[in-house]
Enzyme design. Structure first.
Site, short mmCIF file in Angstrom:
data_model
loop_
_atom_site.label_atom_id
_atom_site.label_comp_id
_atom_site.label_asym_id
_atom_site.label_seq_id
_atom_site.Cartn_x
_atom_site.Cartn_y
_atom_site.Cartn_z
N GLU A 184 9.86 -54.90 -58.33
CA GLU A 184 10.80 -54.17 -59.17
C GLU A 184 12.13 -53.93 -58.48
OE1 GLU A 184 8.36 -50.87 -59.86
OE2 GLU A 184 8.53 -50.18 -57.82
N CYS A 226 18.99 -51.16 -56.62
CA CYS A 226 17.99 -50.87 -55.60
C CYS A 226 17.06 -52.09 -55.51
CB CYS A 226 17.23 -49.60 -55.99
SG CYS A 226 15.96 -49.15 -54.83
N CYS A 273 3.58 -52.44 -49.24
CA CYS A 273 4.15 -51.99 -47.96
C CYS A 273 3.02 -51.61 -47.03
CB CYS A 273 5.08 -50.80 -48.18
SG CYS A 273 5.89 -50.30 -46.64
N CYS A 326 3.40 -44.51 -45.92
CA CYS A 326 3.89 -43.13 -45.95
C CYS A 326 3.10 -42.41 -47.05
CB CYS A 326 5.39 -43.09 -46.25
SG CYS A 326 6.33 -44.01 -45.03
N CYS A 358 4.37 -42.08 -50.83
CA CYS A 358 5.05 -43.21 -51.47
C CYS A 358 4.08 -44.10 -52.24
CB CYS A 358 5.77 -44.03 -50.40
SG CYS A 358 6.57 -45.52 -51.04
N GLY A 372 8.69 -51.85 -50.18
CA GLY A 372 8.59 -52.55 -48.91
C GLY A 372 9.52 -52.03 -47.82
N CYS A 376 9.89 -45.54 -55.99
CA CYS A 376 9.40 -46.84 -55.52
C CYS A 376 7.98 -47.15 -55.96
CB CYS A 376 9.34 -46.87 -54.00
SG CYS A 376 10.79 -46.32 -53.22
N1 SAH Z 1 10.68 -48.74 -46.56
C1 SAH Z 1 12.02 -48.31 -46.52
C2 SAH Z 1 12.79 -48.63 -47.79
C3 SAH Z 1 12.07 -48.44 -49.08
S1 SAH Z 1 11.62 -46.79 -49.49
C4 SAH Z 1 12.10 -46.82 -46.22
O1 SAH Z 1 11.05 -46.18 -46.19
O2 SAH Z 1 13.21 -46.35 -45.97
C5 SAH Z 1 13.21 -46.16 -49.97
C6 SAH Z 1 13.30 -44.64 -50.00
O3 SAH Z 1 12.56 -44.09 -51.09
C7 SAH Z 1 12.73 -44.02 -48.74
O4 SAH Z 1 13.60 -43.05 -48.21
C8 SAH Z 1 11.45 -43.44 -49.26
O5 SAH Z 1 10.99 -42.46 -48.42
C9 SAH Z 1 11.85 -42.98 -50.64
N2 SAH Z 1 10.73 -42.63 -51.52
C10 SAH Z 1 9.48 -43.16 -51.52
N3 SAH Z 1 8.70 -42.56 -52.44
C11 SAH Z 1 9.48 -41.61 -53.02
C12 SAH Z 1 9.25 -40.64 -54.05
N4 SAH Z 1 8.07 -40.55 -54.65
N5 SAH Z 1 10.26 -39.81 -54.40
C13 SAH Z 1 11.48 -39.92 -53.80
N6 SAH Z 1 11.75 -40.82 -52.85
C14 SAH Z 1 10.76 -41.65 -52.45
FE1 SF4 Z 2 7.06 -45.75 -46.39
FE2 SF4 Z 2 9.23 -47.06 -47.29
FE3 SF4 Z 2 6.83 -48.29 -47.13
FE4 SF4 Z 2 7.20 -46.41 -48.96
S1 SF4 Z 2 8.27 -48.36 -48.86
S2 SF4 Z 2 5.38 -46.65 -47.62
S3 SF4 Z 2 8.57 -45.00 -47.89
S4 SF4 Z 2 8.00 -47.50 -45.43
#
Ligand code: SAH
Ligand code: SF4
Length: 351
Positions: A87, A108, A115, A119, A122, A162, A336
């Site tokens: 997406e 975006c 991924c 985290c 996420c 990712g 995401c």
């Molecule tokens: N993996 C990279 C880029 C993709 S995630 C990273 O972690 O930076 C992009 C951003 O979206 C990150 O800051 C992530 O923590 C945030 N994100 C993930 N899940 C989210 C959610 N449920 N609400 C708000 N931001 C979120």
């Molecule tokens: Fe963490 Fe970014 Fe991967 Fe989501 S996409 S699990 S925020 S590293």
């Protein structure tokens, strides 16, 4: 399945040698006019168009669903050649304002299918990691979204599904195509790469050419809190991560942005903000506070408005720039990974 056109060396395109201008015409159709089929390339002879269409695929990603409307956040679900879903999110600067199309458009972009970093909050990591995107799939999201939007996005943020820094070689090629004048031609200053904090790769990224930006998904000021929500912190704790960012900022002479998701009762204590202030001072970073976007099946919540304001005030008092991102597209699952997860679980989407 036919090979992808842009992944094939130009000498194998078999363009008529007596018409050396054809290659430039085709590149223009792809990069400037966002053609998604050879059929659209109306200044090519019909025989050449059908010859190319019979031998090559033009797009690495195929749009299968678009949620949202032209003047609001739109989420695009793509299907890839191997049947995976992916997406991207188109975010206008002024969504919802009556007929205002003059604002800037941000896209975006995703960098992987799934991924590996897991985290806790996420959606992208819920099903683990499947594979890296190819450069063509990364660039394809931008070209496909430009076609849908009717124009080239002004800004690109690698904040979709990712971890872009876990896919550096392909990211590098994609960034080159996206910024090259003979490619998509978006200024490197308008690209932001976001990472969960892969310290060695941040130093690697600093060697890439161009004045692109780096966003660090910090989400905590202390190792204790970061360990709880981001497993990557055990590998690259703050004492490794912050110096890597410092090296990046020094090499690139660029300010870094901290992304900070606010999670109720997990990382929203003002003492955590104090710790972030110290990192921000060291790196001259500004801070983007993002009230958590709830994810189905995960227990996290966003803090109350007053807790958000209390947190932000710590930065204001310390003279550090900290904005609260009133995220767009909450109603269409713009966090995401959510749309893809729904698709894969075959949960019907709202109309
Ligand atoms: N993996 C990279 C880029 C993709 S995630 C990273 O972690 O930076 C992009 C951003 O979206 C990150 O800051 C992530 O923590 C945030 N994100 C993930 N899940 C989210 C959610 N449920 N609400 C708000 N931001 C979120
Ligand atoms: Fe963490 Fe970014 Fe991967 Fe989501 S996409 S699990 S925020 S590293």
């Amino acid at each position: 399945m036919n090979p992808l056109f842009l992944d094939t060396p130009a000498e194998k395109w078999n363009l008529p040698s007596a018409e050396p201008w054809r290659e430039k015409q085709i590149r223009e159709w792809i990069f400037q006019r966002f053609a998604s089929s050879f059929e659209e390339m109306s200044n090519l002879p019909a025989a050449l168009r059908s010859d190319l269409a019979g031998r090559f695929r033009l797009s690495a990603v195929e749009p299968v669903k678009i949620q949202g409307s032209a003047d609001t956040t739109r989420k695009i679900l793509w299907r890839l050649g191997d049947g995976s879903f992916l997406e991207s999110v188109l975010i206008p600067a002024n969504p919802g304002r009556d007929g205002d199309r003059s604002g800037r458009l941000t896209l975006c972009v995703s960098s992987q299918v799934g991924c590996a970093y897991g985290c806790r909050f996420c959606a992208s990591g819920l099903d683990g990691w499947r594979r890296n995107l190819t450069s063509a799939e990364i660039v394809g999201q931008v070209l496909g979204a430009a076609k849908i939007a009717g124009r080239r996005p002004d800004n690109l943020v690698f904040m979709g599904m990712g971890e872009p820094l876990a896919n550096l070689p392909r990211l590098r090629v994609a960034m080159e195509v996206l910024t090259a004048a003979e490619g998509v031609g978006i200024g490197a200053r308008h690209l932001t790469v976001s990472t969960s904090g892969l310290a060695p790769q941040i130093e690697e990224l600093a060697k890439f050419p161009g004045q692109f930006r780096l966003a660090l998904s910090l989400h905590a000021g202390t190792n204790e809190t970061r360990d709880k929500i981001m497993p990557v912190n055990r590998k690259y704790p703050l004492e490794k991560l912050i110096p890597a960012c410092e090296a990046f900022a020094k090499t690139k002479r660029k300010m870094i942005t901290f992304e900070y998701i606010l999670l109720k009762e997990l990382n929203d204590d003002p003492s955590e903000a104090q710790a972030v202030v110290r990192h921000a001072r060291r790196l001259h970073a500004k801070v983007n506070l993002i009230p958590y976007n709830t994810v189905e099946g995960l227990p996290y919540e966003r803090p109350t408005e007053s807790a958000i304001r209390r947190f932000q005030k710590v930065f204001q008092d310390a003279g550090i720039e900290a904005t609260v991102r009133r995220e767009k597209g909450h109603d269409i699952d713009a966090a995401c990974g959510q749309l893809r997860l729904r698709e894969e679980k075959r949960v019907p989407l709202p109309a």
